[in-house]
Design a protein around this motif. Structure first.
Motif, PDB file in Angstrom:
ATOM      1  N   TYR A 129      -1.998   0.871  13.331  1.00 11.75           N
ATOM      2  CA  TYR A 129      -0.943   1.242  12.368  1.00 11.75           C
ATOM      3  C   TYR A 129      -1.183   2.645  11.797  1.00 11.75           C
ATOM      4  CZ  TYR A 129       1.083  -3.451  12.356  1.00 11.75           C
ATOM      5  OH  TYR A 129       1.724  -4.619  12.716  1.00 11.75           O
ATOM      6  N   THR A 130      -2.443   2.974  11.558  1.00 14.62           N
ATOM      7  CA  THR A 130      -2.762   4.303  11.025  1.00 14.62           C
ATOM      8  C   THR A 130      -2.292   5.389  11.985  1.00 14.62           C
ATOM      9  OG1 THR A 130      -4.697   3.445   9.847  1.00 14.62           O
ATOM     10  CG2 THR A 130      -4.637   5.814  10.255  1.00 14.62           C
ATOM     11  N   ASN A 131      -2.607   5.214  13.253  1.00 17.90           N
ATOM     12  CA  ASN A 131      -2.195   6.205  14.255  1.00 17.90           C
ATOM     13  C   ASN A 131      -0.671   6.258  14.391  1.00 17.90           C
ATOM     14  OD1 ASN A 131      -4.843   6.989  14.868  1.00 17.90           O
ATOM     15  ND2 ASN A 131      -5.084   5.315  16.342  1.00 17.90           N
ATOM     16  N   HIS A 132      -0.031   5.102  14.230  1.00 15.11           N
ATOM     17  CA  HIS A 132       1.437   5.069  14.282  1.00 15.11           C
ATOM     18  C   HIS A 132       2.026   5.922  13.156  1.00 15.11           C
ATOM     19  CE1 HIS A 132       5.574   3.588  14.114  1.00 15.11           C
ATOM     20  NE2 HIS A 132       5.367   3.250  12.843  1.00 15.11           N
ATOM     21  N   PHE A 133       1.513   5.751  11.946  1.00 16.07           N
ATOM     22  CA  PHE A 133       2.048   6.513  10.808  1.00 16.07           C
ATOM     23  C   PHE A 133       1.724   8.000  10.934  1.00 16.07           C
ATOM     24  CE2 PHE A 133       1.960   2.284   8.609  1.00 16.07           C
ATOM     25  CZ  PHE A 133       3.314   2.217   8.359  1.00 16.07           C
ATOM     26  N   LEU A 172       0.822  -1.210   0.000  1.00 19.45           N
ATOM     27  CA  LEU A 172       0.000   0.000   0.000  1.00 19.45           C
ATOM     28  C   LEU A 172       0.854   1.257   0.000  1.00 19.45           C
ATOM     29  CD1 LEU A 172      -3.154   0.205   0.201  1.00 19.45           C
ATOM     30  CD2 LEU A 172      -2.842   0.763   2.594  1.00 19.45           C
ATOM     31  N   SER A 173       2.096   1.112   0.453  1.00 17.70           N
ATOM     32  CA  SER A 173       2.972   2.275   0.625  1.00 17.70           C
ATOM     33  C   SER A 173       3.564   2.714  -0.720  1.00 17.70           C
ATOM     34  CB  SER A 173       4.111   1.933   1.589  1.00 17.70           C
ATOM     35  OG  SER A 173       3.583   1.565   2.850  1.00 17.70           O
ATOM     36  N   ARG A 186      -4.113  -1.212  -5.240  1.00 14.97           N
ATOM     37  CA  ARG A 186      -5.505  -1.640  -5.342  1.00 14.97           C
ATOM     38  C   ARG A 186      -5.676  -3.077  -4.845  1.00 14.97           C
ATOM     39  NH1 ARG A 186      -6.482   0.022  -9.974  1.00 14.97           N
ATOM     40  NH2 ARG A 186      -7.242   2.001  -9.182  1.00 14.97           N
ATOM     41  N   GLY A 187      -4.708  -3.930  -5.182  1.00 11.04           N
ATOM     42  CA  GLY A 187      -4.785  -5.308  -4.704  1.00 11.04           C
ATOM     43  C   GLY A 187      -4.760  -5.380  -3.185  1.00 11.04           C
ATOM     44  N   ALA A 188      -3.860  -4.604  -2.560  1.00 10.77           N
ATOM     45  CA  ALA A 188      -3.768  -4.592  -1.096  1.00 10.77           C
ATOM     46  C   ALA A 188      -5.035  -4.026  -0.469  1.00 10.77           C
ATOM     47  CB  ALA A 188      -2.554  -3.772  -0.668  1.00 10.77           C
ATOM     48  N   THR A 189      -5.602  -2.995  -1.085  1.00 12.10           N
ATOM     49  CA  THR A 189      -6.841  -2.394  -0.577  1.00 12.10           C
ATOM     50  C   THR A 189      -7.980  -3.397  -0.609  1.00 12.10           C
ATOM     51  OG1 THR A 189      -6.158  -0.186  -1.297  1.00 12.10           O
ATOM     52  CG2 THR A 189      -8.513  -0.545  -0.945  1.00 12.10           C
ATOM     53  N   ASN A 190      -8.141  -4.087  -1.736  1.00 16.31           N
ATOM     54  CA  ASN A 190      -9.223  -5.061  -1.854  1.00 16.31           C
ATOM     55  C   ASN A 190      -9.038  -6.215  -0.877  1.00 16.31           C
ATOM     56  OD1 ASN A 190     -10.365  -3.544  -3.894  1.00 16.31           O
ATOM     57  ND2 ASN A 190      -9.433  -4.720  -5.541  1.00 16.31           N
ATOM     58  N   LYS A 208       2.281   9.701   6.237  1.00 19.38           N
ATOM     59  CA  LYS A 208       0.887  10.161   6.210  1.00 19.38           C
ATOM     60  C   LYS A 208       0.148   9.604   4.990  1.00 19.38           C
ATOM     61  CE  LYS A 208      -2.288  13.967   6.667  1.00 19.38           C
ATOM     62  NZ  LYS A 208      -2.525  15.407   6.897  1.00 19.38           N
ATOM     63  N   ASP A 209       0.835   9.533   3.855  1.00 14.45           N
ATOM     64  CA  ASP A 209       0.207   8.939   2.673  1.00 14.45           C
ATOM     65  C   ASP A 209      -0.248   7.517   2.980  1.00 14.45           C
ATOM     66  OD1 ASP A 209      -0.049   8.821  -0.495  1.00 14.45           O
ATOM     67  OD2 ASP A 209       1.012   7.017   0.144  1.00 14.45           O
ATOM     68  N   THR A 210       0.618   6.741   3.637  1.00 19.06           N
ATOM     69  CA  THR A 210       0.251   5.367   4.001  1.00 19.06           C
ATOM     70  C   THR A 210      -0.918   5.369   4.972  1.00 19.06           C
ATOM     71  OG1 THR A 210       2.557   4.679   3.719  1.00 19.06           O
ATOM     72  CG2 THR A 210       1.123   3.210   4.976  1.00 19.06           C
ATOM     73  N   ALA A 211      -0.899   6.270   5.946  1.00 17.07           N
ATOM     74  CA  ALA A 211      -1.984   6.336   6.935  1.00 17.07           C
ATOM     75  C   ALA A 211      -3.322   6.630   6.271  1.00 17.07           C
ATOM     76  CB  ALA A 211      -1.665   7.405   7.980  1.00 17.07           C
ATOM     77  N   VAL A 212      -3.332   7.587   5.356  1.00 18.37           N
ATOM     78  CA  VAL A 212      -4.585   7.967   4.685  1.00 18.37           C
ATOM     79  C   VAL A 212      -5.129   6.800   3.880  1.00 18.37           C
ATOM     80  CG1 VAL A 212      -5.595   9.474   2.924  1.00 18.37           C
ATOM     81  CG2 VAL A 212      -4.043  10.419   4.645  1.00 18.37           C
ATOM     82  N   HIS A 213      -4.255   6.087   3.186  1.00 20.90           N
ATOM     83  CA  HIS A 213      -4.722   4.962   2.379  1.00 20.90           C
ATOM     84  C   HIS A 213      -5.164   3.793   3.251  1.00 20.90           C
ATOM     85  CE1 HIS A 213      -3.067   7.138  -1.074  1.00 20.90           C
ATOM     86  NE2 HIS A 213      -3.863   6.375  -1.782  1.00 20.90           N
ATOM     87  N   LEU A 214      -4.486   3.572   4.368  1.00 21.74           N
ATOM     88  CA  LEU A 214      -4.937   2.533   5.296  1.00 21.74           C
ATOM     89  C   LEU A 214      -6.334   2.852   5.830  1.00 21.74           C
ATOM     90  CD1 LEU A 214      -1.807   1.664   7.476  1.00 21.74           C
ATOM     91  CD2 LEU A 214      -3.151   0.056   6.100  1.00 21.74           C
ATOM     92  N   PHE A 215      -6.519   4.096   6.259  1.00 18.56           N
ATOM     93  CA  PHE A 215      -7.818   4.478   6.802  1.00 18.56           C
ATOM     94  C   PHE A 215      -8.911   4.375   5.733  1.00 18.56           C
ATOM     95  CE2 PHE A 215     -11.200   7.464   7.772  1.00 18.56           C
ATOM     96  CZ  PHE A 215     -11.497   7.144   9.091  1.00 18.56           C
ATOM     97  N   SER A 216      -8.634   4.868   4.542  1.00 20.29           N
ATOM     98  CA  SER A 216      -9.637   4.820   3.475  1.00 20.29           C
ATOM     99  C   SER A 216     -10.026   3.384   3.152  1.00 20.29           C
ATOM    100  CB  SER A 216      -9.100   5.499   2.213  1.00 20.29           C
ATOM    101  OG  SER A 216      -8.817   6.858   2.450  1.00 20.29           O
ATOM    102  N   SER A 217      -9.054   2.478   3.219  1.00 15.97           N
ATOM    103  CA  SER A 217      -9.323   1.074   2.885  1.00 15.97           C
ATOM    104  C   SER A 217     -10.308   0.430   3.844  1.00 15.97           C
ATOM    105  CB  SER A 217      -8.011   0.277   2.878  1.00 15.97           C
ATOM    106  OG  SER A 217      -7.148   0.766   1.881  1.00 15.97           O
ATOM    107  N   ILE A 218     -10.207   0.767   5.119  1.00 18.37           N
ATOM    108  CA  ILE A 218     -11.123   0.137   6.076  1.00 18.37           C
ATOM    109  C   ILE A 218     -12.393   0.963   6.305  1.00 18.37           C
ATOM    110  CG2 ILE A 218      -9.328  -1.141   7.286  1.00 18.37           C
ATOM    111  CD1 ILE A 218      -9.628   1.089   9.516  1.00 18.37           C
ATOM    112  N   ALA A 219     -12.352   2.242   5.947  1.00 20.68           N
ATOM    113  CA  ALA A 219     -13.537   3.091   6.178  1.00 20.68           C
ATOM    114  C   ALA A 219     -14.627   2.812   5.157  1.00 20.68           C
ATOM    115  CB  ALA A 219     -13.146   4.564   6.132  1.00 20.68           C
ATOM    116  N   ALA A 220     -14.232   2.483   3.929  1.00 20.12           N
ATOM    117  CA  ALA A 220     -15.218   2.260   2.861  1.00 20.12           C
ATOM    118  C   ALA A 220     -15.749   0.839   2.932  1.00 20.12           C
ATOM    119  CB  ALA A 220     -14.577   2.520   1.513  1.00 20.12           C
TER     120      ALA A 220
END
Length: 962
Positions: free
Chosen positions: A401-405, A345-346, A377-381, A420-432
């Protein structure tokens, strides 16, 4: 044929200064016998340069697309030429270089679309006969042909014909394919140190894997099921196979090993998704192999497809209850997130390079909904699938992990921005949750996190700050884009100006993502009082419109080369959306918008290279004409007629359909009752039979001519051009493909020209229709004929009516009307679905009952009765106001094809809506008309009611006449 002359023209077609004239000369020779065989001779001959041979193969492919079959599927070439092409093409394909093979493979696929397998039942036998135990070049040619044909099956719906074709292929091809796989495996074993042989055999192996996939797209072939253990063993072998001589030093381009591994994973994904029960005993092995790949492969771009498909395979496996339990542990999930999800994802250095050096490529890969195979995209799915199974557990781990980043970023905002880029993508992946739609983005979110709170605390700051890394700006805009339906109208009122500001960014990706988000935000609606209202109201957009559009146009035309102007389809789509939102307010910026769009048109016509950009560009012109045309027709014509017709003069084939539709829209929106002098000059070119030969032109030409006829009828009649119009009708009505356009055209002719002008043509018109009904009737044509009958029958005031139709029908064949009326018109009338068509039918049948002499005298015994019954059935379910798909809103335009949009816009109007008085309540009008008829016919209706009708029909008629 003069082979040398054709080869010279092909070579000249590669020279930009000569290509247009050369292509025109080549097309002029297409009609000569054996032209296609001359192209194949040039393609096959080593005596010509490689570039000429490739140009010949390319021209042959396009020639086949244009000239193989007509709309009805009949061969356009002489049968001996067709037979020669089929007999020679496969043998040629296996001998030529790969670049030429690709073009010939496409040509074979086109031929197969129409001929395979009933008219080319020897093809599979021919392919199998050419397979060899050890000649990779020949085998690869054969397998390439097979793949070009069998890959057509995947998107097709199940049908008896399709399954008959698949079974025909499997019975002849499945076992030979397995045998060639085994022999290829043996050759690989025997040549472990021979790089040249191994590369050839890995090319064969790649094609074999593609064919295994092709043959399994609808059901697992029985031949594969019988050998499933052996197939699984070979898949496992080449998933883990490694050989130093096949490794490549290029970190960006996939080599033979990566290509074959990606092919294996593609088959594994297919079998795990479609045939989990049959493949179940083998899945466990591949889970471990996939895990090893994901934790062992490096970040090099050449591994991207392998990694993304491995993630796709594990995503499917996690969805199976049997294997999901292996992940139901906090420790295991922590390892998965840390060792698989986060690394993929990074951001990598290669991603940043793409962002900086190939920004449009970065956007297309990154954009939600893209078909690109990317690690992110593969990691997100994969993460979302894990969350579906263990929502709370996965959410807690990922948020840790999101809070850590985020904390890492807070310590060093400049040095740790990637965190922060990694954190935003991690959060978006689980929020949707669920599937994001193209129209509205994410519609459902994880209740264990707060999307709005995360936006306010961590995302909004990057939209406001000026010293933020561009990629974090992109992350912030993309967050709004993904969760756009979660924000309410008030939140969007605050966020929208920030998006617009980012169009001023100097960074290509930032301003493009801003344009994407603005487009989608303007599309959003919210329910207020039971009605849909734009989330961003028009009043917000109008004051910004001029600056916004000017800036978008300046971004589009920053580089004036044709290929650069049309590079970024997202910018022109944003232009289209703004114009649609402005509606009539576009008049305030008309000259600026019209001049900019006309200028872009003049540039891109020289080299149309991006179909997406061209589509939205012409949609923008369509929106401009639609909303400004009724108020400013003269300005629209003055600004656009010249640039559009210049494209016709320059013969830019790709744009012709767009141009005729735009010209049709200009005629339609102009309130004048007659064509302008400029459009009068266009009538003759539109009637040119040559233009109607191209399939792509027909819908646009039919719409253009249909809109011109009511305003040019007197001119056409005076110039003796009516017969040319009817010749076009004759051509269209003979084809099932064009029958709708034919009937649109003839309806317009009937309502536009006085009966006297058509007097000598009526018999031929009906004869053509009766022939279609007799020889090649379709449901669509039948309903359009019924609609046409009612149109004629209803227009008594024009000298038409039922009696007129009967008289013309008799001139075709005595008493044919009875057969047509009883067998087609009355039963099919009840199937008319559009309210306008049903209303026309009611008027037609009522006037038949009230005014037809033939139905009083000639058909008195039964005709009057069955007509009244048909009328009453229509009245029991009367026409209703147009709604749903009968009404096209401006926001729906982008979800239709360009052609369909204009077609629907125009067909929404009631045919000949001014030909009779509009009646608010059609039942009142019917009752009044029938009462007057009852008086004329001395109680006929009263007796009919009492003697012939059933109880329900009697009640309906009495209610109408009351």
């Amino acid at each position: 044929m003069d082979i040398q002359a054709i080869a010279g023209l092909l070579q000249a077609s590669l020279d930009p200064s000569k290509n247009r004239q050369a292509e025109q000369s080549l097309k002029a020779q297409e009609a000569q016998p054996n032209f296609s065989l001359a192209l194949l001779q040039i393609t096959a001959s080593d005596a010509f340069p490689a570039t000429t041979r490739l140009a010949s193969a390319l021209f042959f492919k396009n020639f086949v697309r244009r000239s193989w079959v007509d709309e009805e599927g009949n061969h356009k070439l002489p049968q001996n030429e067709v037979a020669t092409i089929k007999s020679e093409l496969i043998g040629l394909m296996v001998k030529v270089p790969p670049s030429i093979q690709a073009q010939l493979g496409d040509a074979i696929s086109v031929i197969a679309d129409s001929d395979f397998w009933q008219r080319w039942d020897t093809l599979v036998d021919d392919l199998v006969a050419r397979l060899t135990p050890d000649n990779a070049q020949v085998n690869n040619g054969v397998l390439t042909v097979a793949h070009s044909i069998f890959r057509r099956w995947e998107p097709l719906f199940r049908s008896d014909d399709l399954y008959t074709e698949i079974n025909h292929v499997l019975s002849k091809f499945a076992h030979p394919l397995l045998q060639i796989w085994q022999s290829t495996d043996s050759l690989i074993e025997q040549n472990q140190g021979n790089a040249e042989v191994l590369k050839q055999q890995f090319g064969t192996l790649d094609l074999i894997l593609k064919l295994v996939y092709d043959l399994s797209t609808h059901d697992m072939p029985p031949q594969f099921e019988e050998n499933l253990s052996a197939i699984a063993g070979l898949l496992q072998k080449y998933l883990t196979y490694d050989n130093p001589v096949l490794r490549t030093s290029d970190d960006d381009e996939a080599g033979p090993l990566e290509t074959v591994r990606a092919g294996v994973f593609r088959v594994l994904v297919q079998y795990a998704r479609m045939y989990s029960e049959e493949f179940d005993s083998h899945i466990e092995t591949f889970i471990g192999t996939s895990w090893n790949f994901l934790t062992g492969l490096g970040p090099e771009a050449k591994n991207d497809v392998v990694v993304s498909r491995a993630l796709e395979f594990l995503t499917i496996v996690v969805g199976m209850g049997k294997y999901a339990s292996q992940f139901n542990d906090a420790g295991v999930l922590g390892q998965v997130v840390e060792n698989v999800v986060i690394p993929n994802l990074s951001l990598r250095e290669s991603d940043i390079e793409t962002f900086e050096d190939e920004p449009i490529e970065f956007i297309r890969r990154d954009l939600e909904g893209s078909d690109e195979d990317t690690r992110r995209r593969g990691a997100t799915n994969f993460l979302r699938k894990l969350m579906e199974q263990f929502e709370k557990l996965v959410t807690d781990i990922v948020m840790r992990y999101t809070n850590h980043f985020l904390a890492e970023y807070a310590k060093d905002r400049k040095g740790s921005w990637k965190a922060k880029d990694t954190a935003v993508h991690l959060f978006s992946s689980i929020a949707a949750k669920g599937v994001a739609t193209n129209a509205k983005g994410v519609l459902s979110v994880n209740t264990n996190v707060d999307v709005i709170d995360f936006f306010q605390k961590h995302i909004a700051e990057d939209l406001v700050a000026t010293d933020v890394q561009p990629l974090l700006k992109v992350d912030a805009i993309k967050y709004l884009y993904i969760f756009r339906s979660i924000l309410n109208a008030q939140q969007w009122q605050a966020a929208f100006p920030l998006l617009v500001q980012h169009l001023n960014s100097e960074n290509y990706v930032v301003y493009t993502y801003a344009a994407i988000a603005v487009d989608r935000a303007l599309y959003l609606t919210s329910d207020e009082g039971g009605q849909k209202q734009p989330t961003i109201p028009r009043s917000t957009v109008v004051p910004l419109a001029k600056d916004l559009l000017q800036h978008l146009f300046s971004l589009i035309t920053k580089d004036t080369k044709p290929e650069k102007v049309q590079e970024n389809e997202f910018l022109i789509k944003c232009v289209m959306r703004v114009l649609i939102v402005l509606r009539e307010d576009v008049v305030g910026v008309l000259d600026m918008v019209m001049g900019s769009l006309a200028g872009i048109t003049k540039v891109i016509r020289h080299n149309p290279s991006n179909p997406g950009f061209c589509y939205y560009h012409f949609e923008s012109l369509g929106a401009l004409i639609r909303f400004a045309g009724p108020m400013q027709p003269d300005r629209i014509e003055a600004g656009l007629f010249g640039p559009l017709t210049e494209i016709l003069s320059a013969d830019v084939e790709e744009f012709r359909p767009y141009i005729f539709q735009l010209l049709a829209a200009m005629v339609d929106t102009n309130p004048a009752s007659e064509l302008s002098p400029a459009f009068q000059q266009l009538v003759a070119p539109v009637l040119n039979p040559g233009l109607w030969e191209s399939r792509g032109n027909v819908p646009a030409l039919a719409r253009c001519l249909g809109n011109m006829l009511p305003k040019a009828a007197s001119q056409i009649a005076a110039a003796g051009q009516l017969e040319q119009v009817l010749v076009i009708f004759q051509k269209l009505v003979s084809s099932k493909t064009y029958e709708v356009y034919a009937m649109d055209l003839i309806e317009t002719v009937v309502t536009s020209f006085p009966p006297a002008a058509l007097e000598s043509y009526w018999t031929s018109i009906l004869q053509l229709m009766f022939t279609r009904l007799s020889n090649s009737k379709t449901e669509t044509f039948t309903l359009r004929f019924v609609r046409f009958y009612h149109l004629v029958s209803a227009h008594i005031e024009m000298g038409l009516g039922a009696d007129f139709f009967i008289k013309v029908a008799d001139s075709v064949q005595e008493n044919i009307f009875t057969q047509v009326y009883i067998g087609i018109v009355l039963p099919e009338t009840q199937k008319l679905s559009r309210p306008a068509d049903r209303k026309t039918a009611v008027i037609s049948l009522t006037r038949t009952l009230a005014d037809s002499e033939a139905f009083v005298e000639r058909y008195a015994k039964r005709g009057w009765t069955i007509t009244c019954q048909a009328l009453l059935q229509l009245l029991i379910n009367p026409p209703v106001p147009a709604q749903g798909e009968d009404v096209l809103e401006e926001r729906d335009v982008e979800d239709l094809s360009f052609s369909a949009a204009f077609t629907q816009l125009n067909t929404c109007r009631q045919p000949a809506k001014d030909a009779w008085p509009q009646v608010t309540d059609v039942k009142v009008w019917v009752g009044q008309t029938l009462r007057e008829a009852d008086q004329r016919h001395a109680g006929r209706i009263g007796r009919f009611v009492s003697e012939k009708l059933g109880e329900q029909e009697r009640a309906a008629l009495q209610a109408v006449m009351a």
